[in-house]
Design an enzyme around this catalytic site. Sequence first.
Site, PDB file in Angstrom:
ATOM      1  N   TRP A 173       1.244  -0.993   0.102  1.00  0.00           N
ATOM      2  CA  TRP A 173       0.423  -0.181  -0.008  1.00  0.00           C
ATOM      3  C   TRP A 173       0.990   1.394   0.497  1.00  0.00           C
ATOM      4  O   TRP A 173       2.029   0.959   0.837  1.00  0.00           O
ATOM      5  CB  TRP A 173      -0.852   0.270   1.187  1.00  0.00           C
ATOM      6  CG  TRP A 173      -0.029   0.043   2.365  1.00  0.00           C
ATOM      7  CD1 TRP A 173      -0.283  -1.217   3.497  1.00  0.00           C
ATOM      8  CD2 TRP A 173       0.325   1.544   2.682  1.00  0.00           C
ATOM      9  NE1 TRP A 173       1.016  -0.568   4.336  1.00  0.00           N
ATOM     10  CE2 TRP A 173       0.551   0.621   4.394  1.00  0.00           C
ATOM     11  CE3 TRP A 173      -0.214   3.081   3.274  1.00  0.00           C
ATOM     12  CZ2 TRP A 173       1.403   1.703   5.656  1.00  0.00           C
ATOM     13  CZ3 TRP A 173       0.409   3.473   4.112  1.00  0.00           C
ATOM     14  CH2 TRP A 173       1.378   2.829   5.041  1.00  0.00           C
ATOM     15  N   GLU A 225       7.041   8.082  14.643  1.00  0.00           N
ATOM     16  CA  GLU A 225       7.176   7.318  12.836  1.00  0.00           C
ATOM     17  C   GLU A 225       8.530   8.057  12.342  1.00  0.00           C
ATOM     18  O   GLU A 225       8.615   7.746  11.535  1.00  0.00           O
ATOM     19  CB  GLU A 225       5.716   7.154  12.506  1.00  0.00           C
ATOM     20  CG  GLU A 225       5.144   6.248  12.384  1.00  0.00           C
ATOM     21  CD  GLU A 225       5.731   4.011  13.030  1.00  0.00           C
ATOM     22  OE1 GLU A 225       6.302   4.667  11.554  1.00  0.00           O
ATOM     23  OE2 GLU A 225       4.628   3.634  13.531  1.00  0.00           O
ATOM     24  N   GLU A 245       8.078   1.047   6.234  1.00  0.00           N
ATOM     25  CA  GLU A 245       8.037   2.106   7.365  1.00  0.00           C
ATOM     26  C   GLU A 245       8.186   3.857   7.202  1.00  0.00           C
ATOM     27  O   GLU A 245       7.303   4.378   8.049  1.00  0.00           O
ATOM     28  CB  GLU A 245       9.092   1.657   8.635  1.00  0.00           C
ATOM     29  CG  GLU A 245       9.494   0.968   9.816  1.00  0.00           C
ATOM     30  CD  GLU A 245       8.402   1.373  10.799  1.00  0.00           C
ATOM     31  OE1 GLU A 245       7.956   1.719  10.289  1.00  0.00           O
ATOM     32  OE2 GLU A 245       7.620   0.036  11.116  1.00  0.00           O
ATOM     33  N   HIS A 272       4.659   5.402   6.949  1.00  0.00           N
ATOM     34  CA  HIS A 272       3.986   5.320   8.241  1.00  0.00           C
ATOM     35  C   HIS A 272       3.854   6.540   7.963  1.00  0.00           C
ATOM     36  O   HIS A 272       2.835   7.130   8.651  1.00  0.00           O
ATOM     37  CB  HIS A 272       4.165   4.208   9.421  1.00  0.00           C
ATOM     38  CG  HIS A 272       4.460   3.518   8.732  1.00  0.00           C
ATOM     39  ND1 HIS A 272       5.156   2.069  10.267  1.00  0.00           N
ATOM     40  CD2 HIS A 272       3.749   2.414   7.982  1.00  0.00           C
ATOM     41  CE1 HIS A 272       4.622   1.048   9.620  1.00  0.00           C
ATOM     42  NE2 HIS A 272       4.083   0.994   7.941  1.00  0.00           N
ATOM     43  N   GLU A 290       8.289  -3.456  17.833  1.00  0.00           N
ATOM     44  CA  GLU A 290       6.885  -2.796  16.871  1.00  0.00           C
ATOM     45  C   GLU A 290       5.735  -3.962  17.477  1.00  0.00           C
ATOM     46  O   GLU A 290       5.042  -4.000  16.924  1.00  0.00           O
ATOM     47  CB  GLU A 290       7.892  -4.483  15.764  1.00  0.00           C
ATOM     48  CG  GLU A 290       9.152  -3.520  15.160  1.00  0.00           C
ATOM     49  CD  GLU A 290       8.728  -2.453  13.835  1.00  0.00           C
ATOM     50  OE1 GLU A 290       8.035  -1.701  14.033  1.00  0.00           O
ATOM     51  OE2 GLU A 290       9.441  -2.595  12.950  1.00  0.00           O
ATOM     52  N   THR A 296       4.571  -1.047  18.951  1.00  0.00           N
ATOM     53  CA  THR A 296       3.798   0.094  17.687  1.00  0.00           C
ATOM     54  C   THR A 296       2.142  -0.626  17.381  1.00  0.00           C
ATOM     55  O   THR A 296       1.702   0.428  16.563  1.00  0.00           O
ATOM     56  CB  THR A 296       4.784   0.524  16.513  1.00  0.00           C
ATOM     57  OG1 THR A 296       5.915  -0.618  16.231  1.00  0.00           O
ATOM     58  CG2 THR A 296       6.187   2.083  16.820  1.00  0.00           C
ATOM     59  N   ASP A 354       1.510  -3.667   9.449  1.00  0.00           N
ATOM     60  CA  ASP A 354       2.775  -3.125   9.440  1.00  0.00           C
ATOM     61  C   ASP A 354       3.750  -3.929  10.333  1.00  0.00           C
ATOM     62  O   ASP A 354       4.973  -4.692   9.716  1.00  0.00           O
ATOM     63  CB  ASP A 354       3.715  -2.335   8.398  1.00  0.00           C
ATOM     64  CG  ASP A 354       3.143  -2.281   6.789  1.00  0.00           C
ATOM     65  OD1 ASP A 354       2.602  -2.775   6.278  1.00  0.00           O
ATOM     66  OD2 ASP A 354       3.336  -0.827   6.084  1.00  0.00           O
ATOM     67  N   GLU A 355       3.058  -3.039  11.077  1.00  0.00           N
ATOM     68  CA  GLU A 355       4.162  -3.514  12.390  1.00  0.00           C
ATOM     69  C   GLU A 355       3.656  -4.861  12.851  1.00  0.00           C
ATOM     70  O   GLU A 355       5.169  -5.382  13.278  1.00  0.00           O
ATOM     71  CB  GLU A 355       3.417  -2.429  13.561  1.00  0.00           C
ATOM     72  CG  GLU A 355       3.338  -0.869  13.520  1.00  0.00           C
ATOM     73  CD  GLU A 355       4.502  -0.068  13.154  1.00  0.00           C
ATOM     74  OE1 GLU A 355       5.875  -0.798  13.296  1.00  0.00           O
ATOM     75  OE2 GLU A 355       4.718   0.719  13.433  1.00  0.00           O
ATOM     76  N   HIS A 410       6.647  -6.730  10.330  1.00  0.00           N
ATOM     77  CA  HIS A 410       7.736  -6.272  10.945  1.00  0.00           C
ATOM     78  C   HIS A 410       8.143  -7.082  12.673  1.00  0.00           C
ATOM     79  O   HIS A 410       9.273  -7.974  12.610  1.00  0.00           O
ATOM     80  CB  HIS A 410       8.441  -4.877  11.274  1.00  0.00           C
ATOM     81  CG  HIS A 410       7.857  -4.088   9.690  1.00  0.00           C
ATOM     82  ND1 HIS A 410       7.763  -2.558   9.969  1.00  0.00           N
ATOM     83  CD2 HIS A 410       7.659  -4.674   8.646  1.00  0.00           C
ATOM     84  CE1 HIS A 410       7.376  -2.584   8.957  1.00  0.00           C
ATOM     85  NE2 HIS A 410       7.901  -3.440   7.440  1.00  0.00           N
TER      86      HIS A 410
HETATM   87 FE   LIG Z   1       7.990  -0.549  13.243  1.00  0.00          FE
HETATM   88 FE   LIG Z   2       6.043   2.492  12.042  1.00  0.00          FE
END
Ligand SMILES: [Fe+2]
Ligand SMILES: [Fe+2]
Length: 366
Positions: free
Chosen positions: A61, A106, A144, A147, A197, A200, A229-230, A233
Amino acid sequence: MHYISLQISPLTPPRPRPRLGDTTTSRCHSLPPEKLEIYKSLEPWVAHSILPLLKPTDKSWQPSDFLPNSSQPSDQFAAEVQNLRDLSANLPDDYLVVLVGNMITEDALPTYETYINTFDGVRDETGASASPWATWTRAWTAEEKRHGDLLRTYLYLSGRVDMLMIERTVQNLIASGMDPKTEKNPYMGFVYTSFQERATFVSHGNTARLAKENGDPLLARICGIIASDEKRHENAYIKIVEKLLEVDTTTAMLAIADMMRKRITMPAYLMNDGQDTSLFSHYSAVAQRLGVYTAGDYADILEFLVGRWKLEGLEGLTDEGRCAQEYVCGLAQRIRKLQERSHERARKIKPLSQKFSWIFNKKIIL
Ligand SMILES: [Fe+2]
Ligand SMILES: [Fe+2]
């Protein structure tokens, strides 16, 4: 409302803190040189097991997927911006403070790439190294980067926040950097990134939930996609520590204990808007009160990691390693007890409030 700082006491036991490797090495380089070979030997494993957790660019995305399309005719663009502003109009000020704090965290991404490149044995030695460790770090950074971009643009278009003060805070934060006391040591470093991670993931997940509750489904989608996403990760860093526990059990266990004794500091703990000298703890207090990121979450994350890394059942540890294991496995419970006591104390204290420059100096209860 009560004020509970996330910087709760470190619960440090009286016994001396175990040190990784040779005690004569500097605190800045606690990885013994002979251990570098472990990280070299793990490169094929990183290529096969960690790099596939990244998403290719054409399947990722992008912020523009969630934001008004500025290439449309002006009136259509204006209508989409108006829709975003209408949705954000009902977000409470205290929620905005937490969202801004998350966005600023971020946006200080250059600090985090620099930080990961302090780790011995895995750093990007050239800036475009083909090592799988370096490949991961650059691609992680690239993922990242979206974000902060997305949250920043959303906040800018919403018109609800003072962008100048936010931008000053970001500039100060990047200039200040961070030092989570990982000593350039990749064992400690990957423990820190695993924890962070997940923290977040929890935090963005909660701002997504609250955005929905406050009638902003667009912002809920924005925070939700960042949280996902976090999570991906988090999974990568957890797998790395899991592997380190497998190949070098005691060293990895000592690193986990060492980081937990120091406490995991939040990456943006040096944030500063030039006005509030305790900005990070005030932002943390609001995040705690709204349930976006709490002392309970800290204990939950620790408990989750203990379970995920199967620390209670670890075998083959040295005496020092067993001591570290015992400390880490009992820590979440001790944090919860401490938290209960601090709740009790907080209940007796009058609520405090604080002005936040990010929302035009409006006062917010901590
Ligand atoms: Fe992150
Ligand atoms: Fe992030």
